[in-house]
Design an enzyme around this catalytic site. Structure first.
Site, PDB file in Angstrom:
ATOM      1  N   ALA A 165       1.492   3.573   7.769  1.00 37.61           N
ATOM      2  CA  ALA A 165       1.722   4.883   7.845  1.00 37.61           C
ATOM      3  C   ALA A 165       0.481   5.571   8.335  1.00 37.61           C
ATOM      4  O   ALA A 165       0.383   6.599   8.646  1.00 37.61           O
ATOM      5  CB  ALA A 165       2.594   5.604   6.842  1.00 37.61           C
TER       6      ALA A 165
ATOM      7  N   ASN B 236       0.894  -1.232  -0.135  1.00 39.08           N
ATOM      8  CA  ASN B 236       0.075  -0.060  -0.093  1.00 39.08           C
ATOM      9  C   ASN B 236       0.813   1.115   0.050  1.00 39.08           C
ATOM     10  O   ASN B 236       0.827   1.959  -0.993  1.00 39.08           O
ATOM     11  CB  ASN B 236      -1.251  -0.010   1.338  1.00 39.08           C
ATOM     12  CG  ASN B 236      -2.134   1.375   1.192  1.00 39.08           C
ATOM     13  OD1 ASN B 236      -1.902   1.891   0.221  1.00 39.08           O
ATOM     14  ND2 ASN B 236      -2.841   1.230   2.127  1.00 39.08           N
ATOM     15  N   ASP B 237       1.584   1.684   1.110  1.00 42.99           N
ATOM     16  CA  ASP B 237       2.168   2.726   1.265  1.00 42.99           C
ATOM     17  C   ASP B 237       3.270   3.078   0.127  1.00 42.99           C
ATOM     18  O   ASP B 237       3.487   4.091  -0.206  1.00 42.99           O
ATOM     19  CB  ASP B 237       2.842   3.053   2.819  1.00 42.99           C
ATOM     20  CG  ASP B 237       1.944   3.043   3.660  1.00 42.99           C
ATOM     21  OD1 ASP B 237       0.771   3.556   3.526  1.00 42.99           O
ATOM     22  OD2 ASP B 237       2.176   2.639   4.809  1.00 42.99           O
ATOM     23  N   VAL B 238       4.024   1.813  -0.259  1.00 42.97           N
ATOM     24  CA  VAL B 238       4.925   1.975  -1.267  1.00 42.97           C
ATOM     25  C   VAL B 238       4.571   2.459  -2.313  1.00 42.97           C
ATOM     26  O   VAL B 238       5.390   2.714  -3.456  1.00 42.97           O
ATOM     27  CB  VAL B 238       5.749   0.659  -1.175  1.00 42.97           C
ATOM     28  CG1 VAL B 238       6.630   0.445   0.090  1.00 42.97           C
ATOM     29  CG2 VAL B 238       5.098  -0.325  -1.716  1.00 42.97           C
ATOM     30  N   THR B 239       3.220   2.396  -2.963  1.00 38.54           N
ATOM     31  CA  THR B 239       2.679   2.891  -4.078  1.00 38.54           C
ATOM     32  C   THR B 239       1.887   4.272  -3.873  1.00 38.54           C
ATOM     33  O   THR B 239       1.454   4.654  -4.926  1.00 38.54           O
ATOM     34  CB  THR B 239       1.773   1.694  -4.515  1.00 38.54           C
ATOM     35  OG1 THR B 239       0.571   1.686  -3.654  1.00 38.54           O
ATOM     36  CG2 THR B 239       2.118   0.280  -4.569  1.00 38.54           C
TER      37      THR B 239
END
Lengths: 94, 455
Positions: B424, B383-386
């Site tokens: 996050a 999720n966060d890394v995209t």
């Protein structure tokens, strides 16, 4: 230890740090986990210190602590190398 | 003569360690490299047995047998998802071994310690003890025994500073009065406590950085033990491991766009989760049938795996899906973000275990330019890394973090358990794009459905 001897040890330390940075920065991210477990196993080199401490003839605090240190350092060494090998075995080409 | 031979053996093992690490630069040679390194360790151990102080072997044999058995058992039974805990724990054992060597040496030389002896012994003990208790705490957090949330309490920083102060003052006092056992014990004890208290306020998501840093510390502890025993082999190898840990720590921090100070003292997760934007959005869910239509006509599919994939145990099914797509003529690549797993390179191991060839795994910088050409970006458990907010929303807590640019692909298929935000604690605007297809549900179930439909 004389000052000269200490200086030689520091020399070796500094140069080894440079070698470490040089060699490690070339490891690709794909191998970073095996690198960590492998270098971890190497840090079990403390076992050498433990062997020297526990090999004294008479049983006292030094030998007992040394023996305990051998146990933990050996877990570190054997576990580290074995698990690294287990991981690297999985890396296959097409 | 004997002494010279022993020292020569140490030199050979140090060289083997360096060659072994160097061979880690390619998966082709890495396994052999690890073997060389292990052989180097065997030489060092044999050499140490011939040191002139070593005359009694019963304790040595007992120690080696017990240690080898436990180590071999751990290595054979650990799951690949548990690798961060395993490395953390092994780090801790290395640190503890160094501490014990330091204490043993103090007991042996007592009460005639030179300034050099005291300084090096104290360094070994302090670094080793912090490594041990810090690693065990990190292990507890990763394993779920200790809460993964950052644990904070009033006067936390003051208390830590106070302990640091006690260690420094105690050490200075001991250099002047090395025979003072009480102060010696105090320094040892406080070092153990400090290791725990330094790791407690760090969130579970930041444990990869902590494990890397502790890896470095365990090397430094070994190095300090080398100074205690005037053993160059220990100094060299300790320095190598220290450097390795520092490099990996830097890589992890850079991948999260955070400074080391921020990771260590930020208590990041706790502050940000509360202030997350809680607006209500409705996101349209698609079915696996819709997704299959898109996947069938795709010629380049980039899979973005996240830790959620490993939690759902969907690695093998994902590989099966990729195989099917390739049979239908598509090119499949995997995009690996540096913090995709729970430690550096963790995702690569998890995929290697599912028999994904390593040539298909691409690093973030190599694959980002390819998303433009990709028909489908298939995000599984990430999720966060995209999240594009990292690039275009300066208020976002992850602003500045390098991301995988999946939004450039023609279609983004997002497998997600629910609309809950990622680690996050922030929304991902990707979910709202018209080209995004959200497939809700357990990652494994969804991938199995896709596989069956494609068949």
């Amino acid at each position: 230890m004389t000052f000269g001897e200490i200086l030689i040890a520091v020399y070796i330390f500094v140069l080894a740090v440079f070698v470490g940075f040089e060699v490690i920065s070339k490891v690709p991210p794909t191998l970073h986990t095996p690198l960590m477990s492998g270098s971890n196993a190497i840090s079990g080199i403390t076992v050498v210190g433990a062997l020297i401490a526990s090999g004294k003839n008479d049983m006292n605090l030094t030998t007992i602590l040394g023996c305990l240190a051998i146990v933990f350092a050996t877990i570190n060494v054997v576990g580290g190398y074995a698990v690294t090998d287990r991981m690297l075995k999985m890396f296959k080409k097409k | 003569m004997q002494e010279n031979l022993i020292n020569l053996s140490y030199l050979i093992s140090a060289v083997l360690f360096i060659i072994g690490l160097k061979m880690m630069n390619s998966p082709k040679t890495a396994r052999r490299g690890n073997f060389y390194s292990a052989f180097g360790m065997l030489i060092a151990i044999c050499a140490a047995l011939f040191e002139k102080g070593v005359v009694s072997y019963q304790f040595i044999i007992i120690g080696l047998v017990i240690g080898s058995a436990i180590g071999a058992f751990l290595a054979a039974t650990v799951k690949m998802t548990q690798m961060p805990q395993m490395v953390g724990l092994l780090n801790g054992y290395g640190g503890l071994a160094s501490t014990l060597v330091g204490i043993a040496e103090y007991a042996r030389l007592y009460p005639n310690l030179s300034i050099y002896d005291t300084v090096t012994i104290l360094s070994t003990i302090i670094i080793g003890a912090i490594t041990f208790s810090g690693s065990v705490t990190a292990y507890g957090k990763l394993e779920g025994i200790v809460s993964g949330q950052p644990i904070t309490y009033p006067l936390q920083k003051t208390l830590n500073l106070l302990q640091f102060f006690v260690i420094v003052c105690g050490s200075i006092f001991l250099v002047l009065h090395p025979e003072n056992c009480i102060w010696f014990s105090v320094v040892v004890l406080v070092s153990f406590i400090l290791g725990i208290l330094l790791v407690l306020p760090i969130g579970g998501a930041d444990m990869p950085v902590v494990v890397c840093l502790l890896n470095s510390y365990s090397g430094m502890a070994g190095c300090a033990a080398g100074f205690v025993l005037s053993n160059y082999c220990l100094i060299i190898t300790g320095a190598l491991v220290g450097a390795s840990g520092i490099i990996l720590t830097q890589i992890m921090c850079k991948a999260m766009n955070r400074s080391m100070t921020n990771v260590m003292f930020g208590a990041f997760g706790k502050v940000e989760a509360g202030s997350a934007d809680k607006r209500q959005v409705t996101v349209q869910g698609y079915t696996p049938d819709d997704a299959v239509v898109v996947l069938e006509s795709a010629s380049l599919v980039i899979i973005v795996p996240g830790y959620g994939m490993a939690v759902a145990q969907a690695q093998n099914n994902t590989r099966e899906l990729a195989d099917l797509l390739e049979k239908k003529g598509a090119v499949v690549k995997y995009a690996i973000h540096p913090v995709a797993g729970r430690m550096p390179g963790h995702m690569n191991i998890l995929l290697a275990e599912a028999n994904v060839p390593y040539e298909k795994l691409y690093e973030m910088n190599d694959i980002n330019s390819e998303f433009e050409r990709a028909d489908v970006a298939l995000v599984i458990g990430a999720n966060d890394v995209t999240n594009p907010a990292a690039k275009n929303n300066s208020k976002s807590p992850i602003y500045g973090m390098p991301i995988l640019e999946v939004e450039k692909a023609k279609t983004v298929i997002f497998l997600k358990r629910s609309m809950a935000p990622g680690f996050a604690g922030i929304e991902n605007e990707l979910f709202l794009l018209p080209k995004t297809m959200m497939l809700f549900g357990d990652a494994k179930d969804t991938v199995v459905k896709l596989v069956n439909l494609l068949k």
